[in-house]
Design a protein around this motif. Structure first.
Motif, PDB file in Angstrom:
ATOM      1  N   ARG A   1       0.786  -1.302   0.215  1.00  0.00           N
ATOM      2  CA  ARG A   1      -0.063  -0.040   0.172  1.00  0.00           C
ATOM      3  C   ARG A   1       0.837   1.270  -0.022  1.00  0.00           C
ATOM      4  O   ARG A   1       0.512   2.533  -0.573  1.00  0.00           O
ATOM      5  N   ASP A   2       1.948   1.306   0.668  1.00  0.00           N
ATOM      6  CA  ASP A   2       2.811   2.495   0.817  1.00  0.00           C
ATOM      7  C   ASP A   2       3.514   2.785  -0.543  1.00  0.00           C
ATOM      8  O   ASP A   2       3.589   4.041  -1.075  1.00  0.00           O
ATOM      9  N   ALA A   3       3.820   1.778  -1.122  1.00  0.00           N
ATOM     10  CA  ALA A   3       4.531   2.061  -2.618  1.00  0.00           C
ATOM     11  C   ALA A   3       3.436   2.412  -3.699  1.00  0.00           C
ATOM     12  O   ALA A   3       3.822   3.219  -4.435  1.00  0.00           O
ATOM     13  N   ILE A   4       2.332   2.086  -3.535  1.00  0.00           N
ATOM     14  CA  ILE A   4       1.103   2.429  -4.344  1.00  0.00           C
ATOM     15  C   ILE A   4       0.839   3.802  -4.093  1.00  0.00           C
ATOM     16  O   ILE A   4       0.744   4.871  -4.795  1.00  0.00           O
ATOM     17  N   LEU A   5       0.599   4.126  -2.922  1.00  0.00           N
ATOM     18  CA  LEU A   5       0.424   5.148  -2.603  1.00  0.00           C
ATOM     19  C   LEU A   5       1.278   6.321  -2.976  1.00  0.00           C
ATOM     20  O   LEU A   5       1.050   7.545  -3.281  1.00  0.00           O
ATOM     21  N   ALA A   6       2.432   6.161  -2.816  1.00  0.00           N
ATOM     22  CA  ALA A   6       3.727   6.972  -3.125  1.00  0.00           C
ATOM     23  C   ALA A   6       3.666   7.395  -4.746  1.00  0.00           C
ATOM     24  O   ALA A   6       3.776   8.634  -5.225  1.00  0.00           O
TER      25      ALA A   6
ATOM     26  N   ILE B   1      -9.209   3.099   2.264  1.00  0.00           N
ATOM     27  CA  ILE B   1      -8.955   3.694   3.479  1.00  0.00           C
ATOM     28  C   ILE B   1      -7.540   4.476   3.563  1.00  0.00           C
ATOM     29  O   ILE B   1      -7.431   5.559   3.990  1.00  0.00           O
ATOM     30  N   HIS B   2      -6.355   3.662   3.168  1.00  0.00           N
ATOM     31  CA  HIS B   2      -5.112   4.104   3.206  1.00  0.00           C
ATOM     32  C   HIS B   2      -4.841   5.463   2.399  1.00  0.00           C
ATOM     33  O   HIS B   2      -4.337   6.277   2.932  1.00  0.00           O
ATOM     34  N   ILE B   3      -5.484   5.024   1.265  1.00  0.00           N
ATOM     35  CA  ILE B   3      -5.240   6.316  -0.102  1.00  0.00           C
ATOM     36  C   ILE B   3      -6.081   7.611   0.455  1.00  0.00           C
ATOM     37  O   ILE B   3      -5.647   8.712   0.593  1.00  0.00           O
ATOM     38  N   ALA B   4      -7.351   7.340   0.989  1.00  0.00           N
ATOM     39  CA  ALA B   4      -8.315   8.385   1.025  1.00  0.00           C
ATOM     40  C   ALA B   4      -7.883   9.326   2.456  1.00  0.00           C
ATOM     41  O   ALA B   4      -7.806  10.397   2.385  1.00  0.00           O
TER      42      ALA B   4
END
Length: 207
Positions: free
Chosen positions: A20-25, A49-52
Motif C-alpha cells: 500500500r505505501d509503494a502504491i500510495l507514493a 482507506i489508506h489512500i483516502a
C-alpha cells in the motif's frame, strides 16, 4: 454489538500491508490534488482507506461487484471515520453502464489478472466513458513484457492463476496498452514496483 459487527465485516488482505505505501507514493504524485476517484474492484477496502486518509482533497468512490467486499469497505470506512469515502458501489467492470457520474481518475489495483480478459475490456471501455478531460487511469499488478515474466515467482503465480481459472492470468503489458489505445488512452508512464509488480499510468489522449 455494533462494534463487533463492524469488526466482523472488515476483511483483511495481507498483501495490502505489503504494497500500500509503494502504491500510495505513486498515486500521491500522479493524482490531482482534489477531485473524484473511482476505484474498480476495491476488495477489502483497505487500499481505499489508506489512500483516502493520505489524500484528503480527493473524494474516493470505492466499488466491487461482491456484497461481502462492499460490506468490508463500509466497515473499514466506519472504523477509520473518514468522510471523503463514498458508500461502495455495486459495480461490475463488464457492465455497459457504470453507476457513477464523471470522475477525474480511475484506479484498479490487482484485478485484471484475477478476472477474465473481458473484465479488462470492460474496464477500458468504462473508464473512457466516465473520465473527464485527460483523466487518469491507474493499473497495478504483475505484467509480462515481450512475452516474458519479470521473475520466476510471477511465472509460478501465472500458472497457479490459470489452474484456478483458465480465463485468469498475468497479462501482457503490450496487449493491455494496445487495448487502452483503442479506447483513447496513451500509456504516459510505467513504474517498477516492489515484488515484481508494475504501475501503469494511462491518460486520455488530447482531443
Amino acid at each position: 454489538m455494533l462494534d463487533w459487527e463492524v469488526d466482523r465485516d472488515a476483511l483483511t488482505a495481507p498483501a495490502v500491508a505489503r504494497n500500500r505505501d509503494a502504491i500510495l507514493a505513486v498515486l500521491r504524485r500522479v493524482l490531482p490534488a482534489d477531485g473524484s476517484v473511482l476505484e474498480i474492484a476495491s476488495g477489502s477496502g483497505e487500499h481505499a482507506i489508506h489512500i483516502a486518509a493520505a489524500l484528503p482533497g480527493l473524494t474516493w468512490l470505492p466499488s466491487d461487484p461482491e456484497p461481502e467486499a462492499r460490506r468490508s469497505i463500509a466497515a473499514h470506512t466506519r472504523l477509520a471515520g473518514l468522510t471523503n469515502i463514498r458508500p461502495p458501489l455495486a459495480l461490475d467492470a463488464h457492465a455497459s453502464a457504470w453507476p457513477t457520474g464523471r470522475v477525474d481518475a480511475v484506479v484498479c489495483i490487482n484485478m485484471i489478472h484475477i478476472a477474465p480478459w473481458s473484465a479488462t475490456e470492460g474496464l477500458m471501455a468504462g473508464a473512457a466513458r466516465v473520465l473527464t478531460g485527460t483523466g487518469l487511469l491507474f493499473l497495478y499488478g504483475p505484467f509480462r513484457e515481450d512475452g516474458q515474466h519479470s521473475a520466476e515467482s510471477n511465472a509460478a503465480f501465472d500458472v497457479s492463476l490459470r489452474a484456478r481459472d483458465p480465463e485468469w492470468g498475468v497479462r501482457d503489458l503490450e496487449a493491455v496498452a494496445a487495448l487502452a489505445a483503442r479506447h483513447g488512452f496513451v500509456l504516459a508512464e510505467r513504474v517498477a514496483m516492489p515484488a515484481n509488480n508494475t504501475s501503469l499510468i494511462f491518460r486520455r489522449a488530447e482531443s
